[in-house]
Design a protein around this motif. Structure first.
Motif, PDB file in Angstrom:
ATOM      1  N   ASN A 151       0.861  -1.185   0.000  1.00  0.00           N
ATOM      2  CA  ASN A 151       0.000   0.000   0.000  1.00  0.00           C
ATOM      3  C   ASN A 151       0.896   1.234   0.000  1.00  0.00           C
ATOM      4  N   PRO A 152       1.109   1.861  -1.161  1.00  0.00           N
ATOM      5  CA  PRO A 152       2.013   3.006  -1.236  1.00  0.00           C
ATOM      6  C   PRO A 152       1.361   4.327  -0.874  1.00  0.00           C
ATOM      7  N   VAL A 153       0.076   4.306  -0.528  1.00  0.00           N
ATOM      8  CA  VAL A 153      -0.657   5.551  -0.311  1.00  0.00           C
ATOM      9  C   VAL A 153      -0.752   5.896   1.159  1.00  0.00           C
ATOM     10  N   PRO A 199      -1.133  -2.582   4.442  1.00  0.00           N
ATOM     11  CA  PRO A 199      -1.237  -3.197   3.111  1.00  0.00           C
ATOM     12  C   PRO A 199      -2.476  -4.076   3.000  1.00  0.00           C
ATOM     13  N   GLY A 200      -2.767  -4.493   1.776  1.00  0.00           N
ATOM     14  CA  GLY A 200      -3.760  -5.524   1.560  1.00  0.00           C
ATOM     15  C   GLY A 200      -3.074  -6.869   1.616  1.00  0.00           C
ATOM     16  N   PHE A 201      -3.755  -7.908   1.117  1.00  0.00           N
ATOM     17  CA  PHE A 201      -3.106  -9.220   1.099  1.00  0.00           C
ATOM     18  C   PHE A 201      -3.663 -10.063  -0.044  1.00  0.00           C
ATOM     19  N   GLY A 218      -4.115 -17.602  -2.395  1.00  0.00           N
ATOM     20  CA  GLY A 218      -4.619 -18.345  -3.542  1.00  0.00           C
ATOM     21  C   GLY A 218      -4.679 -17.450  -4.766  1.00  0.00           C
ATOM     22  N   ASN A 219      -5.832 -17.394  -5.406  1.00  0.00           N
ATOM     23  CA  ASN A 219      -6.010 -16.528  -6.579  1.00  0.00           C
ATOM     24  C   ASN A 219      -6.821 -15.283  -6.233  1.00  0.00           C
ATOM     25  N   VAL A 220      -6.846 -14.924  -4.953  1.00  0.00           N
ATOM     26  CA  VAL A 220      -7.648 -13.796  -4.471  1.00  0.00           C
ATOM     27  C   VAL A 220      -6.743 -12.667  -3.993  1.00  0.00           C
ATOM     28  N   PHE A 221      -7.073 -11.446  -4.423  1.00  0.00           N
ATOM     29  CA  PHE A 221      -6.387 -10.235  -3.963  1.00  0.00           C
ATOM     30  C   PHE A 221      -7.383  -9.401  -3.168  1.00  0.00           C
ATOM     31  N   VAL A 222      -7.019  -9.053  -1.949  1.00  0.00           N
ATOM     32  CA  VAL A 222      -7.914  -8.313  -1.052  1.00  0.00           C
ATOM     33  C   VAL A 222      -7.386  -6.888  -0.914  1.00  0.00           C
ATOM     34  N   LEU A 223      -8.157  -5.933  -1.455  1.00  0.00           N
ATOM     35  CA  LEU A 223      -7.712  -4.545  -1.527  1.00  0.00           C
ATOM     36  C   LEU A 223      -8.669  -3.636  -0.759  1.00  0.00           C
ATOM     37  N   ALA A 224      -8.203  -2.427  -0.490  1.00  0.00           N
ATOM     38  CA  ALA A 224      -9.010  -1.436   0.218  1.00  0.00           C
ATOM     39  C   ALA A 224     -10.165  -0.962  -0.648  1.00  0.00           C
ATOM     40  N   MET A 274      -6.965   1.932  -3.165  1.00  0.00           N
ATOM     41  CA  MET A 274      -7.136   0.748  -4.006  1.00  0.00           C
ATOM     42  C   MET A 274      -6.273   0.838  -5.257  1.00  0.00           C
ATOM     43  N   ARG A 275      -6.276   2.009  -5.899  1.00  0.00           N
ATOM     44  CA  ARG A 275      -5.461   2.161  -7.116  1.00  0.00           C
ATOM     45  C   ARG A 275      -3.983   1.988  -6.810  1.00  0.00           C
ATOM     46  N   GLY A 276      -3.543   2.474  -5.653  1.00  0.00           N
ATOM     47  CA  GLY A 276      -2.152   2.280  -5.261  1.00  0.00           C
ATOM     48  C   GLY A 276      -1.815   0.813  -5.083  1.00  0.00           C
ATOM     49  N   MET A 277      -2.711   0.077  -4.438  1.00  0.00           N
ATOM     50  CA  MET A 277      -2.486  -1.354  -4.229  1.00  0.00           C
ATOM     51  C   MET A 277      -2.446  -2.115  -5.551  1.00  0.00           C
ATOM     52  N   LEU A 278      -3.240  -1.676  -6.512  1.00  0.00           N
ATOM     53  CA  LEU A 278      -3.262  -2.350  -7.816  1.00  0.00           C
ATOM     54  C   LEU A 278      -1.877  -2.411  -8.453  1.00  0.00           C
ATOM     55  N   GLN A 279      -1.058  -1.430  -8.173  1.00  0.00           N
ATOM     56  CA  GLN A 279       0.274  -1.394  -8.782  1.00  0.00           C
ATOM     57  C   GLN A 279       1.122  -2.590  -8.355  1.00  0.00           C
TER      58      GLN A 279
END
Length: 262
Positions: free
Chosen positions: A140-142, A146-148, A151-157, A163-168
């Motif tokens: 989380n650069p913002v 952080p998120g986590f 498996g194949n799941v991404f958990v974001l704010a 959220m856009r920061g975490m996407l990076q």
């Protein structure tokens, strides 16, 4: 991972994802979601097609059911919302339950929190340090923890900027397919009824592409945007040229190729 439907040429080599939007505030209309649009565009640029989106309330059983359905069907799932410090932020609990694992306080997150809050690191804030066993952190650069991913799941704010920061940090972890390219033909002064037959004929001639019609209305008039989408830029361009020719033969005028998002 799930596999694409090979009966449809457009899906061959396709990598898919779903978005699970979590929060009562979205369903009540109090908060307008913009994350879905941003995620779709970001995934598309990485060769991942957003195939489904769901919105669920802050109810653990509903989150678990939706998450299990989506993660078994698609290559990736991205969740947004519900990882804050309040009692209704239950996404971490639901994800742990879906995977059948326990939650633990991640030492790296606790260290970040202690450096920021010191003696003010209370129980509510510590809730944001909980990560399912086997999970890895998403940077989380913002602002905030952080998120986590597990498996194949991404958990974001849920907060759009965060959220856009975490996407990076999500993008480099994706195994994308061929990027879909699109071309848009704007037809002014003609509705879908006028373009339906020519569009259908071209679509049937190119089953490996996706052709769609999207009407528009406004003070300056009405018309239809015809969109050609596919993974072969040459085929997309050639099909657009063919579509223009077929429309002109059918007496449809006022055609203009425009640049629009895929």
């Amino acid at each position: 991972m799930p596999t694409a439907d090979r009966s449809d040429p457009f899906t061959q080599g396709r990598v898919t994802a779903a978005v699970l939007i979590i929060g009562d505030e979205i369903l009540s209309g109090r908060t307008q979601d913009t994350n879905l649009r941003d995620i779709a565009r970001y995934l598309g640029a990485h060769g991942v097609d957003l195939a489904e989106a769901r919105t669920v309330a802050d109810v653990q059983e509903e989150i678990v059911a939706a998450l299990n359905a989506l993660r078994s069907r698609y290559d990736y799932v991205i969740t947004t919302g519900g990882i804050g410090p309040t009692h209704d932020d239950i996404t971490a609990d639901a994800v742990a339950a879906a995977f059948g694992v326990e939650l633990h306080e991640h030492p790296d997150i606790i260290a970040m929190m202690e450096a920021r809050w010191g003696d003010e690191l209370n129980a509510a804030r510590r809730r944001m340090a909980r990560v399912p066993d086997g999970g890895e952190l998403v940077n989380n650069p913002v602002q905030g923890p952080p998120g986590f991913t597990i498996g194949n799941v991404f958990v974001l704010a849920g907060v759009p900027q965060i959220m856009r920061g975490m996407l990076q940090d999500v993008g480099p972890r994706l195994k994308g397919g061929a990027v879909v390219v699109s071309r848009t033909l704007r037809v002014e002064g003609s509705g879908e009824g006028a373009v339906a037959a020519p569009l259908e004929a071209v679509a049937k001639a190119h089953p490996g592409l996706s052709l769609g019609s999207y009407p528009f209305y406004g003070q300056d008039g009405f018309g239809t945007n015809l969109v050609v989408r596919g993974r072969d830029p040459g085929e997309v361009e050639a099909t657009l040229t063919e579509l223009i020719s077929v429309l002109r033969e059918a007496g449809v005028a006022n055609l203009q190729v425009v640049e629009t998002p895929a």
